[in-house]
Design a protein around this motif. Structure first.
Motif, PDB file in Angstrom:
ATOM      1  N   ALA A 197      47.802  26.648  45.892  1.00 23.22           N
ATOM      2  CA  ALA A 197      47.020  27.179  44.780  1.00 23.22           C
ATOM      3  C   ALA A 197      47.502  28.576  44.433  1.00 23.22           C
ATOM      4  O   ALA A 197      47.863  29.350  45.321  1.00 23.22           O
ATOM      5  CB  ALA A 197      45.537  27.216  45.165  1.00 23.22           C
ATOM      6  N   PRO A 198      47.552  28.895  43.155  1.00 21.39           N
ATOM      7  CA  PRO A 198      48.003  30.244  42.784  1.00 21.39           C
ATOM      8  C   PRO A 198      47.046  31.307  43.294  1.00 21.39           C
ATOM      9  O   PRO A 198      45.839  31.078  43.423  1.00 21.39           O
ATOM     10  CB  PRO A 198      48.020  30.192  41.244  1.00 21.39           C
ATOM     11  CG  PRO A 198      47.064  29.085  40.887  1.00 21.39           C
ATOM     12  CD  PRO A 198      47.174  28.083  41.990  1.00 21.39           C
ATOM     13  N   ALA A 199      47.592  32.475  43.598  1.00 19.11           N
ATOM     14  CA  ALA A 199      46.757  33.576  44.090  1.00 19.11           C
ATOM     15  C   ALA A 199      45.832  34.058  42.980  1.00 19.11           C
ATOM     16  O   ALA A 199      46.226  34.119  41.814  1.00 19.11           O
ATOM     17  CB  ALA A 199      47.641  34.723  44.564  1.00 19.11           C
ATOM     18  N   VAL A 231      45.851  42.865  48.431  1.00 17.13           N
ATOM     19  CA  VAL A 231      47.138  42.176  48.555  1.00 17.13           C
ATOM     20  C   VAL A 231      47.300  41.603  49.960  1.00 17.13           C
ATOM     21  O   VAL A 231      47.830  40.498  50.145  1.00 17.13           O
ATOM     22  CB  VAL A 231      48.289  43.138  48.198  1.00 17.13           C
ATOM     23  CG1 VAL A 231      49.640  42.539  48.598  1.00 17.13           C
ATOM     24  CG2 VAL A 231      48.280  43.438  46.701  1.00 17.13           C
ATOM     25  N   ALA A 232      46.828  42.337  50.957  1.00 19.25           N
ATOM     26  CA  ALA A 232      46.915  41.840  52.337  1.00 19.25           C
ATOM     27  C   ALA A 232      46.108  40.569  52.538  1.00 19.25           C
ATOM     28  O   ALA A 232      46.353  39.819  53.497  1.00 19.25           O
ATOM     29  CB  ALA A 232      46.439  42.921  53.305  1.00 19.25           C
ATOM     30  N   HIS A 233      45.152  40.303  51.649  1.00 20.73           N
ATOM     31  CA  HIS A 233      44.349  39.081  51.719  1.00 20.73           C
ATOM     32  C   HIS A 233      44.799  38.044  50.693  1.00 20.73           C
ATOM     33  O   HIS A 233      44.055  37.108  50.386  1.00 20.73           O
ATOM     34  CB  HIS A 233      42.864  39.409  51.505  1.00 20.73           C
ATOM     35  CG  HIS A 233      42.208  40.020  52.707  1.00 20.73           C
ATOM     36  ND1 HIS A 233      42.311  41.361  53.016  1.00 20.73           N
ATOM     37  CD2 HIS A 233      41.452  39.464  53.703  1.00 20.73           C
ATOM     38  CE1 HIS A 233      41.638  41.603  54.128  1.00 20.73           C
ATOM     39  NE2 HIS A 233      41.117  40.488  54.569  1.00 20.73           N
ATOM     40  N   GLY A 234      46.000  38.193  50.160  1.00 20.79           N
ATOM     41  CA  GLY A 234      46.558  37.172  49.280  1.00 20.79           C
ATOM     42  C   GLY A 234      46.141  37.269  47.829  1.00 20.79           C
ATOM     43  O   GLY A 234      46.336  36.313  47.066  1.00 20.79           O
ATOM     44  N   VAL A 235      45.580  38.397  47.421  1.00 16.27           N
ATOM     45  CA  VAL A 235      45.155  38.580  46.031  1.00 16.27           C
ATOM     46  C   VAL A 235      46.275  39.272  45.260  1.00 16.27           C
ATOM     47  O   VAL A 235      46.901  40.213  45.758  1.00 16.27           O
ATOM     48  CB  VAL A 235      43.863  39.428  45.953  1.00 16.27           C
ATOM     49  CG1 VAL A 235      43.451  39.657  44.504  1.00 16.27           C
ATOM     50  CG2 VAL A 235      42.743  38.735  46.730  1.00 16.27           C
TER      51      VAL A 235
END
Length: 277
Positions: free
Chosen positions: A63-65, A128-132
């Motif tokens: 799934a896309p971020a 960003v560290a959580h994939g966002v």
């Protein structure tokens, strides 16, 4: 005559036992005979077919971020460009307002634009560290603008799930605390308005761990207004967060301290992640 016959018979036996050719051995069975006998006695071997494995099913694509727009308020070059930031732009309510402002500052001179930029970068790194995937509304803290209408259009342009404007308030020194602002106009319809309310609540619930709710505006850390162009023009859930009152001594101390800004950023990231879940 009988005696002669007996002697002749004895002679024949003696010749057979002393150097006569031996009787031929029985013939061995032929290869054909042996093979035939073996075949007739062994069960037939039936080959076992190996089943063909089914074709591999490809894994679904990841799934896309989710995309989040962080909008650090104001900019470091605004004060040097009064003509640009004073130009009128649509306010999303049928009127116009100034492109941008210089923002406020603490009594010691720590400017809002620097505070919002630092907190935005810290929040970005945590998300960003959580994939966002994070999109910033401005690339640095030295430019001019962008105007508030451009900021409000950005989340729709990048397909963002949320827009979070980061600010510091410049209210009377006696007031303290944070508040999260939503648009009172619900310009993008009820579904987006519901998402905006959920985003505001998630951020409010996260921030109360490090900053008390505002004592001078709104209720319980939440407020709504119809004069903020970026919120009026956003087509996705969108809020402004006034992280504290920069003219209040206690809030100013927290907002001027790198550790205080990190704590605020951690709570902003926690609120956004809660909303995205």
């Amino acid at each position: 005559m009988r005696r002669a016959g007996a002697g002749a018979a004895l002679a024949v036996l003696l010749l057979a036992g002393c150097g006569g050719d031996p009787a031929p051995a029985p013939a061995a069975p032929s290869a054909a005979t042996s093979s035939s006998a073996s075949s007739s006695s062994s069960p037939a071997v039936v080959p076992v077919e190996t089943p063909t494995p089914p074709p591999a099913v490809p894994a679904p694509p990841p799934a896309p971020a989710p995309v989040v727009v962080l909008d650090p308020g104001h900019n470091g070059g605004n004060a040097a460009a009064p003509g640009a930031i004073g130009a009128p732009v649509p306010d999303g309510a049928g009127g116009t307002k100034a492109c941008n402002t210089t923002g406020t500052a603490t009594d010691a001179g720590y400017p809002e634009h620097a505070f919002t930029w630092d907190v935005a970068l810290r929040t970005r790194d945590l998300l960003v560290a959580h994939g966002v995937e994070v999109v910033l509304s401005r690339p640095d803290d030295t430019g001019v603008g962008p105007c508030v209408d451009v900021r409000g259009a950005l989340p729709g342009q990048v397909g963002a799930a949320a827009f979070v404007g980061i600010h510091g308030d410049g209210a009377a020194a006696g007031g303290s605390g944070f508040h999260v602002i939503t648009s009172s106009l619900d310009p993008a319809g009820p579904e987006v308005a519901a998402g905006t309310d959920a985003l505001a609540a998630a951020l409010r619930d996260a921030l109360v761990a490090v900053v008390p709710p505002a004592t001078y505006v709104g209720s319980g850390g939440l407020d709504d207004r119809g004069d903020l162009a970026a919120l009026n023009l956003a087509t996705t859930p969108a809020v402004y967060v006034e992280c504290g009152n920069m003219r209040n001594a206690g809030d100013a101390a927290r907002m001027s301290d790198p550790a205080g800004r990190q704590a605020i950023a951690e709570r902003l990231a926690a609120g956004v992640l809660s909303f995205l879940e």
